[in-house]
Design a protein around this motif. Structure first.
Motif, PDB file in Angstrom:
ATOM      1  N   ASN A  62       0.713  -1.158   0.092  1.00 57.11           N
ATOM      2  CA  ASN A  62      -0.093  -0.092   0.121  1.00 57.11           C
ATOM      3  C   ASN A  62       0.863   1.231  -0.075  1.00 57.11           C
ATOM      4  N   VAL A  99       2.524   1.835  -3.467  1.00 62.17           N
ATOM      5  CA  VAL A  99       1.394   2.115  -4.422  1.00 62.17           C
ATOM      6  C   VAL A  99       0.909   3.607  -4.144  1.00 62.17           C
ATOM      7  N   GLU A 104       0.656  -1.147  -9.568  1.00 64.77           N
ATOM      8  CA  GLU A 104       0.603  -2.462  -8.707  1.00 64.77           C
ATOM      9  C   GLU A 104       1.640  -3.569  -9.272  1.00 64.77           C
TER      10      GLU A 104
END
Length: 95
Positions: free
Chosen positions: A31, A34, A40
């Motif tokens: 996370n 990103v 991703e």
């Protein structure tokens, strides 16, 4: 030269903890990367790259005591070792 079969398996190893959210550190790292702007797929490849280094180090050491200590102390390592021992080992023998 890229071993696409190995790459596919490594990305599966990265996907497993992400899908199960266990260990949480993998999801948090994913996370964070990103959020910093990485795609991703690129993020998964980055995590797989680190995983490859860890696997190489463990295979280089080939010391059961070290592997057992890592397995007891690191949830991430337990996931890596479990996946490595249940199907990825034959891939590494051919490299």
């Amino acid at each position: 030269m890229v071993n696409y079969k190995l790459k596919t398996h490594l990305l599966e190893v990265v996907d497993n903890p992400l899908n199960m959210n266990d260990p949480v550190c993998t999801r948090k790292t994913f996370n964070r990367l990103v959020a910093e702007g990485f795609e991703e797929n690129e993020t998964k490849e980055m995590i797989a790259s680190v995983l490859t280094e860890e696997i190489f180090y463990m295979m280089k050491m080939k010391n059961t005591l070290i592997m057992n200590a890592m397995q007891k102390n690191c949830r991430c390592c337990r996931v890596i070792l479990k996946d490595m021992m249940t199907g990825m080992q034959p891939l590494f023998r051919n490299l």
